[in-house]
Design a protein around this motif. Sequence first.
Motif, PDB file in Angstrom:
ATOM      1  N   SER A  48       0.847  -1.184   0.000  1.00 29.07           N
ATOM      2  CA  SER A  48       0.000   0.000   0.000  1.00 29.07           C
ATOM      3  C   SER A  48       0.893   1.248   0.000  1.00 29.07           C
ATOM      4  N   HIS A  87       1.414   3.307   2.236  1.00 33.28           N
ATOM      5  CA  HIS A  87       1.873   3.698   3.567  1.00 33.28           C
ATOM      6  C   HIS A  87       3.370   3.532   3.790  1.00 33.28           C
ATOM      7  N   GLY A  94      -3.141  -3.628  -1.309  1.00 28.44           N
ATOM      8  CA  GLY A  94      -2.541  -3.146  -0.078  1.00 28.44           C
ATOM      9  C   GLY A  94      -1.396  -3.992   0.438  1.00 28.44           C
ATOM     10  N   SER A 139      -3.935  -5.999   6.834  1.00 30.32           N
ATOM     11  CA  SER A 139      -3.885  -5.190   5.616  1.00 30.32           C
ATOM     12  C   SER A 139      -4.392  -5.994   4.421  1.00 30.32           C
ATOM     13  N   LYS A 140      -3.532  -6.800   3.812  1.00 25.90           N
ATOM     14  CA  LYS A 140      -3.924  -7.632   2.686  1.00 25.90           C
ATOM     15  C   LYS A 140      -5.082  -8.539   3.101  1.00 25.90           C
ATOM     16  N   TYR A 147      -9.575  -2.207   4.780  1.00 21.76           N
ATOM     17  CA  TYR A 147      -9.055  -1.004   5.414  1.00 21.76           C
ATOM     18  C   TYR A 147      -8.113  -0.318   4.428  1.00 21.76           C
ATOM     19  N   THR A 189      -5.066   0.298   4.574  1.00 25.16           N
ATOM     20  CA  THR A 189      -3.800  -0.426   4.406  1.00 25.16           C
ATOM     21  C   THR A 189      -3.940  -1.610   3.465  1.00 25.16           C
ATOM     22  N   GLY A 190      -5.173  -2.013   3.161  1.00 26.15           N
ATOM     23  CA  GLY A 190      -5.404  -3.091   2.208  1.00 26.15           C
ATOM     24  C   GLY A 190      -5.793  -2.612   0.822  1.00 26.15           C
ATOM     25  N   TYR A 247      -5.921   5.144  10.315  1.00 26.95           N
ATOM     26  CA  TYR A 247      -5.849   3.685  10.489  1.00 26.95           C
ATOM     27  C   TYR A 247      -7.174   3.081  10.956  1.00 26.95           C
TER      28      TYR A 247
END
Length: 620
Positions: free
Chosen positions: A42, A44, A249, A255-256, A260, A262-263, A417
């Motif tokens: 991602s 981030h 992400g 995540s993955k 969210y 991050t994903g 987050y």
Amino acid sequence: MHKKNIKPSLLFFFFMIMLSAKSQEIGKQPPNIVWIVSEDNSKHYLKLFDDNGVETPNIANLAEEGILFTRAFSNAPVCSVARSTIISGSYAPRIGAQYHRKSKIVPMPDSIDMFPAYLRKAGYYTTNNSKEDYNLIKGEDVWDDSSKNATWKNREKGQPFFHVFNIGTTHESGIHFQKEDIETIATVTSEASFKVQPTHPETKIFKYTNARYRDKMIKMDKEVGQVVQELEKEGLLENTFIFYYGDHGGVLPGSKGYLYETGLHVPLVVRIPKKYKNLVNWDSGSKTGRFVSFVDLAPTVLHLAGVNVPRQMDGRPFLSNNLKHEIPETQTITYAYADRFDEKYDMVRSIRKGKYKYIRNFQPFNPDALMNEYRYKQLAYKQWKSLYEQGKLNKIQAKFFQPKAAEMLFDLEKDPYETNNLAKNSKLKHTLIDLRKHLDHWMMNMPDLSFYPEYHLLEHAVENPVAFGQQHKQDIIRYHKVSQLMLQNFSGVKHKLESYLQSKDPWERYWALIVCSSFRKKAKTLTPLVKSMAAQDPKRINRVRAAQFLGLIKKENPAPVMLDALYATDRPMEALLILNMITVLNSQDLNYNFFIDPQKIDPKVLEEQLVAARIKYLNN
């Protein structure tokens, strides 16, 4: 004559004729287009997009010569579903490509081709090095070469090309390290140079995992630079658009596989060659908050190449010479979906509109932490789970292991987050309703096929998922209406639920049972009716759903009904769904014990590797 039998020189001649009008319009040959795709990261972890990331000078150089998209999103947080969306320009739940790993490959939708096929028909040389991972049947005319040796160098002289270069350095498997590696393999990235995200515990394992993952970003950036250098060496940069993006992400826990940011929120940079600046209404070094989704990538490439975008595609071009810099509301929306990932079932949909993110959990009793064997190969996942079981996590860190809210609303500017659910904040009621309506309209307009269980789609829809969806659109709208009852107070929907539980339509009963489970003990007054269903509903999966509800509210041991159904089915994906429900009841501090006897399971079911993995986990 089939196109693959046409000689390259003749194909190129046809191409010149087909695009003569376009060439006259822009005064040039159509541009080359190169995609450089990094797996599993991602935005981030790149300082170009996030202060908490590392320097990626090669990607930054591309941005200086083009456009940096600060709001680019995968429509799915896992590779096969994301890539199916990209290659088709279509939303996966509409076309039956929403499950990862695919149990069956589905046809391309609406008589369209994978988008590189249109480039080939227009004379482009198309190459892919080398990941495909589609849930869709690939035609014979998609790639001139799709292999580890694929390169643009084998094209006809002067022939434009579309090339995909996939970088696996950042893939999830890269942080499946052993505990002793923490002491023996030092990281380039200092553990003091970043912050551990608030959903994670600040332990040595999490810090090391973060640092090691950021090291992968640094290595990946060098590989991006190598591709650019090769293009430059051959004198191709002045004719070539270069897209760099992450394929979904990141892989740090949660995540993955999850909807969210991050994903889903990925890095995207597009280098614009000076020779083709007239095709794009942006200056070099630009930055934009215009929302870009993976469903838009195929139409964008076709548009840049001067090829008509099939009207059946769901996406729209995001690079054009007539796009206004002012960002309209329609360009600040992205949708996403999560269904089965390997052996782990769930059904989650999301919409982001501007700074607000709305997530709809259709089975909120499924915790995010539900066992997924591949995820839990990572030491950080294992430690996170262990710390939860020991009661050593704070409230934010522990949420991953607990039942979810049916609706979640986040202000991503204040809460990047997604730790503070604002769905019950009265000041944001209008925002909640607006996003819910947008999401509902999108799902029903497709319509979303996941309102049927996967095994049912395999038996009834796999030959033509889009046609099945249109034929059953009104049914899907009804099932969605049932599912929305979990968003209201139980007392206000009790009588409706009673009616749906006794419906003649098995899938209305199915969703009514899911709603009951979402209410848990609030719906305990329906226990007698649900007990009757667990014993004698004509639909096997409904007997299991009924048993799940009784188990969740601690009214009856669900094991006998669930195991009987598991042993009776000869459908591998129905068995996998049953095993998912068993896994839920085996977790969440519910502590129901199930011993599964493989000898009682249909041999055809046991051939499914995901079923075998679930049984191994549960019996151990």
